[in-house]
Design a protein around this motif. Structure first.
Motif, PDB file in Angstrom:
ATOM      1  N   SER A  88       3.971   3.808  -2.851  1.00  0.00           N
ATOM      2  CA  SER A  88       4.016   2.358  -2.664  1.00  0.00           C
ATOM      3  C   SER A  88       3.808   1.980  -1.199  1.00  0.00           C
ATOM      4  N   ARG A 114       1.083  -0.327  -2.595  1.00  0.00           N
ATOM      5  CA  ARG A 114       1.878  -1.540  -2.814  1.00  0.00           C
ATOM      6  C   ARG A 114       0.983  -2.773  -2.692  1.00  0.00           C
ATOM      7  N   HIS A 267       4.651  -8.879   0.572  1.00  0.00           N
ATOM      8  CA  HIS A 267       4.627  -7.833  -0.462  1.00  0.00           C
ATOM      9  C   HIS A 267       5.546  -6.671  -0.115  1.00  0.00           C
TER      10      HIS A 267
END
Length: 267
Positions: A88, A114, A267
């Motif tokens: 990620s 990610r 994010h």
């Protein structure tokens, strides 16, 4: 020396900073070996940032029996992240090949990405881009590194920046310096870049992606970057009207960092 046996070759890498994992890769050069200050300012303050030597440059070697492709280089990155137990990651791909590599990593290993940033990229090398890339390799191979460096630099920076900074851009310590004496590696990069075609798979890339369009880029400008924004299902596009192929100069770099970190923080 941080070298790992990755996907059939010895891969040199460095990790700078602390925080969530990130990858930061560019075009035909490296951010390693004392060049991490060229990363976006603040990147290593907030993220554990992986930088690499691509196959055949710096302290990475290559297996010349393997056909070069952006997908191969993506497999290298994926295997390195597995080696480092990173998942990620925030994936920043800039100024050419690094962006295209990120597309393949996001497609093939969504667990690793990610979110993704792409700038100076393309979904495929159309005839104009393909011929430009080939000409860079031809100049390097047949006229030498200095001629190639002058050619590519004059295409990559705004005229005002180039004229004011030409002396520091040129020479062994200048731009694209990692390619000096590495013609076979450069030609393999060009083969990979010309063969890149992610178009059939764009709809399957789920990672949130920031696509930056450089309005003054005569190599990978909006003609080649806009199809990525339009084809990805989860993309955000930002136009930087006055930026050429390389973000250069204090004001441009500040503007770039503002856009970059605003996206990453979401994010």
């Amino acid at each position: 020396m941080p070298v790992a046996q990755i996907n059939g070759h010895n891969m040199y890498y460095e990790v700078h900073g602390e925080g969530p994992p990130a990858v930061y890769i560019g075009g035909w050069d490296t951010f390693c070996h004392g060049r991490s200050h060229f990363l976006a300012r603040g990147m290593t303050d907030s993220y554990s940032t992986v930088i690499i030597d691509y196959r055949g440059i710096g302290d990475s070697d290559d297996d010349l029996s393997m056909t070069p492709s952006t997908e191969l280089f993506a497999d290298d990155i994926a295997a390195l992240l597995d080696h480092l137990n990173m998942t990620s990651v925030y994936f920043v791909g800039l100024v050419g090949m690094g962006a295209c590599i990120g597309q393949w990593v996001a497609l093939k290993r969504p667990d690793l990405v990610r979110c993704m940033v792409n700038m100076g990229c393309w979904t495929w090398a159309d005839p104009m881009l393909s011929d430009q890339l080939q000409s860079f390799g031809d100049i390097h191979e047949h006229a030498g590194f200095s001629a190639f460096q002058s050619m590519v630099a004059s295409y990559s920076f705004r005229p005002d920046y180039y004229n004011a900074n030409r002396e520091k851009l040129m020479g062994s310590g200048g731009v694209w310096g990692s390619l000096e004496g590495r013609i076979p590696a450069h030609l393999r990069f060009i083969q990979a870049c010309r063969g890149h075609d992610i178009r059939p798979h764009l709809k399957d890339i789920a990672a949130p992606t920031l696509v930056l369009h450089a309005g003054q880029d005569v190599i990978t400008g909006p003609r080649t970057t806009m199809p990525l924004e339009e084809g990805l299902p989860n993309s955000t596009g930002v136009m930087m009207e006055e930026v050429a192929h390389v973000v250069a100069g204090k004001d441009e770099k500040i503007a770039f960092c503002d856009i970059l970190f605003e996206f990453l923080k979401k994010h």
